[in-house]
Write a protein that holds these residues in place. Structure first.
Motif, PDB file in Angstrom:
ATOM      1  N   ASN A 136       7.247   7.142  -9.833  1.00 26.23           N
ATOM      2  CA  ASN A 136       8.503   6.668 -10.414  1.00 26.23           C
ATOM      3  C   ASN A 136       8.263   6.299 -11.872  1.00 26.23           C
ATOM      4  N   PRO A 137       8.215   7.307 -12.770  1.00 20.58           N
ATOM      5  CA  PRO A 137       7.882   7.043 -14.176  1.00 20.58           C
ATOM      6  C   PRO A 137       8.870   6.128 -14.878  1.00 20.58           C
ATOM      7  N   ASP A 138      10.088   6.004 -14.343  1.00 20.50           N
ATOM      8  CA  ASP A 138      11.089   5.141 -14.970  1.00 20.50           C
ATOM      9  C   ASP A 138      11.125   3.755 -14.345  1.00 20.50           C
ATOM     10  N   VAL A 139      10.073   3.404 -13.635  1.00 24.22           N
ATOM     11  CA  VAL A 139      10.052   2.121 -12.954  1.00 24.22           C
ATOM     12  C   VAL A 139      10.219   0.973 -13.952  1.00 24.22           C
ATOM     13  N   ASP A 140      10.968  -0.045 -13.523  1.00 25.28           N
ATOM     14  CA  ASP A 140      11.218  -1.210 -14.365  1.00 25.28           C
ATOM     15  C   ASP A 140       9.975  -2.099 -14.364  1.00 25.28           C
ATOM     16  N   LEU A 141       9.358  -2.276 -15.530  1.00 22.98           N
ATOM     17  CA  LEU A 141       8.155  -3.096 -15.632  1.00 22.98           C
ATOM     18  C   LEU A 141       8.462  -4.499 -16.148  1.00 22.98           C
ATOM     19  N   SER A 142       9.711  -4.929 -15.938  1.00 28.94           N
ATOM     20  CA  SER A 142      10.055  -6.286 -16.359  1.00 28.94           C
ATOM     21  C   SER A 142       9.273  -7.322 -15.551  1.00 28.94           C
ATOM     22  N   GLY A 143       8.870  -6.964 -14.361  1.00 26.94           N
ATOM     23  CA  GLY A 143       8.049  -7.850 -13.544  1.00 26.94           C
ATOM     24  C   GLY A 143       6.569  -7.558 -13.678  1.00 26.94           C
ATOM     25  N   TRP A 144       6.160  -7.079 -14.858  1.00 33.57           N
ATOM     26  CA  TRP A 144       4.774  -6.671 -15.096  1.00 33.57           C
ATOM     27  C   TRP A 144       3.779  -7.779 -14.760  1.00 33.57           C
ATOM     28  N   ASP A 145       4.084  -9.020 -15.180  1.00 30.59           N
ATOM     29  CA  ASP A 145       3.136 -10.113 -14.930  1.00 30.59           C
ATOM     30  C   ASP A 145       2.897 -10.315 -13.444  1.00 30.59           C
ATOM     31  N   LEU A 146       3.957 -10.222 -12.650  1.00 27.54           N
ATOM     32  CA  LEU A 146       3.804 -10.405 -11.204  1.00 27.54           C
ATOM     33  C   LEU A 146       3.013  -9.255 -10.593  1.00 27.54           C
ATOM     34  N   ILE A 147       3.302  -8.025 -11.050  1.00 28.85           N
ATOM     35  CA  ILE A 147       2.593  -6.852 -10.524  1.00 28.85           C
ATOM     36  C   ILE A 147       1.106  -6.947 -10.859  1.00 28.85           C
TER      37      ILE A 147
ATOM     38  N   TYR B 200      -0.618  10.899 -14.339  1.00 32.31           N
ATOM     39  CA  TYR B 200       0.151  12.135 -14.458  1.00 32.31           C
ATOM     40  C   TYR B 200       1.382  12.037 -13.568  1.00 32.31           C
ATOM     41  N   LEU B 201       2.457  12.654 -14.022  1.00 39.19           N
ATOM     42  CA  LEU B 201       3.713  12.574 -13.292  1.00 39.19           C
ATOM     43  C   LEU B 201       3.878  13.699 -12.293  1.00 39.19           C
ATOM     44  N   ASP B 202       2.930  14.635 -12.267  1.00 39.29           N
ATOM     45  CA  ASP B 202       3.062  15.764 -11.343  1.00 39.29           C
ATOM     46  C   ASP B 202       1.749  16.061 -10.623  1.00 39.29           C
ATOM     47  N   PRO B 203       1.111  15.037 -10.011  1.00 35.37           N
ATOM     48  CA  PRO B 203      -0.123  15.325  -9.266  1.00 35.37           C
ATOM     49  C   PRO B 203       0.173  16.286  -8.117  1.00 35.37           C
ATOM     50  N   PRO B 204      -0.715  17.185  -7.732  1.00 32.33           N
ATOM     51  CA  PRO B 204      -2.081  17.307  -8.261  1.00 32.33           C
ATOM     52  C   PRO B 204      -2.203  18.273  -9.431  1.00 32.33           C
TER      53      PRO B 204
ATOM     54  N   LEU C 245      -2.747  20.822   5.314  1.00 34.90           N
ATOM     55  CA  LEU C 245      -1.853  19.977   4.529  1.00 34.90           C
ATOM     56  C   LEU C 245      -2.121  20.120   3.034  1.00 34.90           C
ATOM     57  N   ARG C 246      -1.244  19.529   2.258  1.00 35.55           N
ATOM     58  CA  ARG C 246      -1.406  19.561   0.813  1.00 35.55           C
ATOM     59  C   ARG C 246      -2.529  18.615   0.384  1.00 35.55           C
ATOM     60  N   SER C 247      -3.026  18.859  -0.833  1.00 36.49           N
ATOM     61  CA  SER C 247      -4.089  17.989  -1.330  1.00 36.49           C
ATOM     62  C   SER C 247      -3.584  16.575  -1.572  1.00 36.49           C
ATOM     63  N   SER C 248      -2.284  16.429  -1.785  1.00 36.84           N
ATOM     64  CA  SER C 248      -1.713  15.090  -2.003  1.00 36.84           C
ATOM     65  C   SER C 248      -1.471  14.342  -0.701  1.00 36.84           C
ATOM     66  N   ASP C 249      -1.510  15.044   0.435  1.00 36.53           N
ATOM     67  CA  ASP C 249      -1.327  14.390   1.728  1.00 36.53           C
ATOM     68  C   ASP C 249      -2.632  13.684   2.121  1.00 36.53           C
ATOM     69  N   LEU C 250      -2.492  12.635   2.876  1.00 35.46           N
ATOM     70  CA  LEU C 250      -3.659  11.828   3.273  1.00 35.46           C
ATOM     71  C   LEU C 250      -3.817  11.857   4.788  1.00 35.46           C
ATOM     72  N   VAL C 251      -4.993  12.328   5.240  1.00 34.69           N
ATOM     73  CA  VAL C 251      -5.330  12.341   6.662  1.00 34.69           C
ATOM     74  C   VAL C 251      -6.437  11.317   6.888  1.00 34.69           C
ATOM     75  N   ALA C 252      -6.281  10.470   7.891  1.00 34.18           N
ATOM     76  CA  ALA C 252      -7.285   9.441   8.177  1.00 34.18           C
ATOM     77  C   ALA C 252      -7.516   9.356   9.682  1.00 34.18           C
ATOM     78  N   ARG C 253      -8.773   9.083  10.039  1.00 38.62           N
ATOM     79  CA  ARG C 253      -9.084   8.794  11.431  1.00 38.62           C
ATOM     80  C   ARG C 253      -9.136   7.281  11.582  1.00 38.62           C
ATOM     81  N   ILE C 254      -8.294   6.759  12.483  1.00 47.48           N
ATOM     82  CA  ILE C 254      -8.215   5.309  12.610  1.00 47.48           C
ATOM     83  C   ILE C 254      -8.930   4.812  13.853  1.00 47.48           C
ATOM     84  N   GLY C 255      -9.529   5.725  14.621  1.00 53.94           N
ATOM     85  CA  GLY C 255     -10.289   5.298  15.787  1.00 53.94           C
ATOM     86  C   GLY C 255     -10.083   6.236  16.966  1.00 53.94           C
ATOM     87  N   GLY C 256     -11.166   6.448  17.734  1.00 58.06           N
ATOM     88  CA  GLY C 256     -11.053   7.279  18.926  1.00 58.06           C
ATOM     89  C   GLY C 256     -10.558   8.673  18.583  1.00 58.06           C
TER      90      GLY C 256
END
Length: 457
Positions: free
Chosen positions: A77-88, A168-172, A366-377
């Protein structure tokens, strides 16, 4: 009289012989003990240095991925409002171990810094006007990945690393450069958390590899003599490049050990062995603890639950704070059907092969931007970013099921069929937490699994 002399002579001869053998044995034990101590010292130094290396990697990577949530937020979200920058920024620093400062530089000009106090002059700084910093900015953009620069001397005192992360705004594809995120990591705090002070009580310690250049980088901690007489050398791996660690024996430690060997070798030999065994046991325990903190599943080499939960929480928070549909994402719960039967029929080695094959096939499908994880068993989770409708998710599910189940696994001349149940859920504003999404995906998966069971019955 002659008989008595002869008898005593045999006793004296036997005493001299036994004394000589005892002296030879003590000399041999002392020599063997000295050789053993040197070998043990080298082995122990290598093990303990390996723990230091693991701790440094874990701490740096942990801080990098904490700050990476900010990069993800801007990338999606390149247009994200950073008015709360200190909190972030404050939230990121609370979750980190040693991040001292965070800065954002759209188009390489600093626009946001946290904390602001004492760093006001940095606002508006164009990195292109500062050659020493611009060189590392160029390196990071050339790599298109995280780049660890430094150590650098801080104006306020101390030294620090700078994690440069190009956004970058268009990974990957990385063709639309937004700017640079820089995280300053306190080197003193990093070394303290890694246990280097305690390590230096026993060994000389040195590091080379300024700007992650490894062996080609300059020495920035310790002395060259430590490398010249190194007992052990370890490589600290960063996302790109790394450091070289070296440990050498302290002269006073050797002198101290030899005094005991010369005077009380028999009395302290076995206690020393016991101490060494206890030390090795402690080292192994610390090594196991360090591995548990790693972000990778040992069997499948996929990200583990800890890494996955951090990533999905970042996406969830971004989706909650944005009205943009492109920020939406999907969660898949993938569970192997009848996996227990595979273990019972062919053994756990076959089960491991099935898990490894499932991980490889899922990743390739899957795409390179997708995330696959093994969470157990036999359970896997998949994060699919940038999807906005259920039909797209269902297409991904079918593609994933086909990739995993189409071809049997070959194990010791056996063909093992793989079938999976995949539950899916698309992010909706109605979800209050990541746990709600996980529960929904889990319920979806069990509905599918129960439907299959009823069909077979």
């Amino acid at each position: 009289m002659g008989y008595r002399l002869a008898k005593h002579w045999h006793v004296v001869s036997l005493f001299i012989f036994l004394t000589t053998i005892s002296i030879i044995l003590v000399e041999y034990l002392e020599s063997a003990q000295k050789s053993f101590l040197r070998d043990s010292l080298r082995s122990r130094a290598k093990d303990e240095l390996s723990i230091i290396r693991s701790q440094l990697e874990s701490l740096v990577v942990s801080d990098i991925y904490v700050a990476n949530g900010l990069n993800t937020l801007i990338a999606v979200n390149p247009d994200v409002d950073l008015s709360g920058w200190d909190l972030i920024a404050a939230s990121i620093m609370r979750k980190s171990n040693n991040i001292r400062l965070i800065g954002l530089a759209p188009d390489n000009v600093i626009s946001h810094v946290y904390p602001m106090e004492g760093n006001e002059r940095a606002i508006g700084l164009d990195y292109r006007t500062v050659p020493s910093q611009w060189r590392t900015i160029e390196k990071a953009t050339e790599l298109q990945e995280i780049y660890i620069a430094g150590p650098v001397e801080l104006v306020q005192g101390g030294r620090a690393l700078i994690a440069r992360v190009p956004i970058y705004l268009d990974p990957p594809y990385n063709t639309r450069y937004w700017g640079m995120c820089s995280s300053v990591i306190d080197l003193g705090g990093l070394f303290k958390d890694a246990g280097i002070a305690a390590f230096e009580e026993k060994y000389n310690f040195a590091i080379r590899g300024v700007d992650s250049e490894g062996w080609n980088g300059d020495l920035f901690y310790g002395s060259q003599s430590t490398f010249d007489a190194a007992l052990a050398v370890e490589i600290v791996n960063f996302p790109h490049g790394g450091w070289v660690l070296a440990a050498s024996e302290k002269q006073d430690l050797l002198n101290h050990s030899e005094w005991y060997r010369v005077h009380t070798a028999r009395l302290i030999g076995y206690p020393i062995l016991l101490v060494l065994l206890l030390a090795f046991g402690q080292i192994y325990r610390l090594y196991v603890v360090a591995n548990r903190r790693a972000l990778q599943d040992e069997l499948t080499k996929l990200p583990n639950r800890r890494y996955f939960m951090y990533t999905i929480e970042t996406y969830f928070e971004s989706a909650q704070s944005s009205q943009n549909d492109n920020v939406k994402f999907a969660l898949l719960n993938v569970d192997l059907d009848k996996f227990k039967e595979v273990n019972d029929t062919y053994g756990h080695a076959a089960g491991d092969e099935v898990l490894i094959a499932t991980a490889e096939r899922a990743t390739k499908a899957l795409r390179s931007s997708d995330l696959v994880a093994r969470i157990g068993g036999d359970e896997f989770l998949v994060l699919i970013p940038r999807v906005t409708n259920q039909s797209t998710v269902e297409i991904v599910v079918e593609k994933l099921k086909k990739a995993i189940s189409q071809t049997p696994i070959t194990f010791e001349n056996h063909l093992i069929d793989i079938d999976v149940s995949v539950g899916c859920v698309l992010y909706q504003p109605e979800f209050n937490s990541v746990e709600d999404m996980l529960h929904a995906a889990d319920s979806s998966m069990y509905e599918i699994k129960n439907a299959k069971s009823q069909t077979f019955d």
